[in-house]
Design an enzyme around this catalytic site. Structure first.
Site, PDB file in Angstrom:
ATOM      1  N   LYS A  16       1.011  -0.924  -0.078  1.00  0.00           N
ATOM      2  CA  LYS A  16      -0.274  -0.456   0.226  1.00  0.00           C
ATOM      3  C   LYS A  16       1.217   1.816  -0.181  1.00  0.00           C
ATOM      4  CE  LYS A  16      -2.869   2.677   2.416  1.00  0.00           C
ATOM      5  NZ  LYS A  16      -4.467   2.718   3.897  1.00  0.00           N
ATOM      6  N   GLY A  54      -7.988   9.049   8.641  1.00  0.00           N
ATOM      7  CA  GLY A  54      -8.657   9.222  10.657  1.00  0.00           C
ATOM      8  C   GLY A  54      -9.124  10.383  10.697  1.00  0.00           C
TER       9      GLY A  54
END
Lengths: 270, 66
Positions: A111, A172
């Site tokens: 990733k 987040g």
């Protein structure tokens, strides 16, 4: 409710609609990040409830790393590991980190994150493309975390990335998908799998991602930092499934005025 | 001789191998990666790679991440 209590229909739907990524086939379309969990026990329960088959992990200096038992938990859950390059700010750092992760984890999947701003954690597009090209040339299966820019998405596909993973909103933040139109445009712009990565706050955000045409959703904080991670993990699993089903079902067109579903024919005169 | 391990100046015996350093510093981790002066040292090369004075080593292990 636990995974074992899920309706068997959900299991069948997932099995009958596989997700192809990097030449591998997954039945689950939910990718889970491991960061932020309050305990290993909570992480294991969340992983199991989510039904995920692919979880992200990171590399850090050994003194600052998690206990070795986190890997034991993930191995026990039978999930595949996807190393990230979190914290990298240049293509050079990201390429080195991916190469180190390949050594540590024995996987050429990565990733790819190249961060350009410490407050928003938004990707640095220029460094991202550079890193993607280098890693593809080095044989990696590159899954890049990117902005929701359809042009950049196409560039990443052209570079040989195995997927395009746009943010819905900053990492987040839990702000959900701030520009659904761009995600829909990205869906049309690329033919590789589209994975909504970052910004998911709650189940409806994951459903929207799938309704917009994403092939999968990657999230961490929304589950690991929820008050009850296992419960949210199950919610996310069902949300992804609901969005996938709704996308395939074909939603009704939006109308300006009402359209009655009850027939007017045979209406009595009272 | 002195080398740097994860950012900290460290004294090690002459002729120390990467494998020996990992055995000492790696704890219970079996998934470790090592960079020496910025380049990956493949696991297959740990035993044969000897540290040199001034080497900069990074010993990395898995952690949770999104």
């Amino acid at each position: 409710m636990t995974t074992s209590e899920l309706a068997p229909a959900l299991e069948r739907e997932e099995a009958g609609d596989p997700f192809e990524l990097g030449g591998e086939t997954f039945t689950s379309r939910l990718l889970l990040g491991t960061g932020g969990a309050p305990s290993l026990e909570a992480l294991e329960r969340a992983v199991r409830a989510s039904g995920t088959q692919l979880v992200t992990v990171a590399l850090r200096r050994v003194e600052a790393s998690s206990s070795a038992s986190m890997l034991e938990v993930l191995d026990r859950c039978g999930v595949r590991l996807l190393p990230n390059t979190a914290g990298c700010r240049t293509a050079r750092e990201a390429v080195k980190t991916a190469q180190l992760a390949r050594e540590a984890f024995g996987t050429a999947w990565v990733k790819l994150e190249v961060i350009g701003d410490e407050h928003t954690l938004l990707p640095d597009a220029v460094e991202l493309i550079d890193a993607a090209e280098q890693l593809v040339a080095d044989g990696f299966t590159v899954l890049p975390y990117t902005t929701d820019d359809p042009v950049l998405g196409r560039r990443l596909e052209d570079a040989g990335c195995a997927a395009v993973m746009p943010l819905g909103s900053p990492i987040g933040s839990g702000l959900g998908i701030r520009n659904p139109h761009n995600i829909a445009l990205l869906r049309d712009a690329v033919s590789v799998p589209l994975v909504l990565d970052a910004g998911i706050g709650t189940a409806s955000d994951a459903t929207l991602a799938m309704e917009l045409g994403c092939d999968a959703v990657l999230l961490a904080s929304a589950v690991t930092r929820a008050r009850r991670p296992e419960r949210m993990a199950l919610a996310m699993r069902q949300a992804v499934e609901a969005g996938r089903l709704a996308r395939g079902a074909g939603r009704i067109p939006r109308r300006w005025h009402a359209e009655a579903s009850t027939p007017m024919e045979g209406l009595p005169e009272l | 001789m002195q080398v740097t391990v994860n950012g900290v100046a460290t004294d090690v015996a002459e002729d120390t191998s990467v494998a020996a350093l990992v055995a000492e510093r790696g704890g219970r981790h079996d998934r470790i990666a090592v960079a020496r002066n910025g380049d990956v040292v493949p696991r297959s090369g740990w035993a044969a790679t000897r540290l040199a004075p001034g080497d900069d080593l990074e010993i990395l292990a898995p952690t949770a991440g999104g």
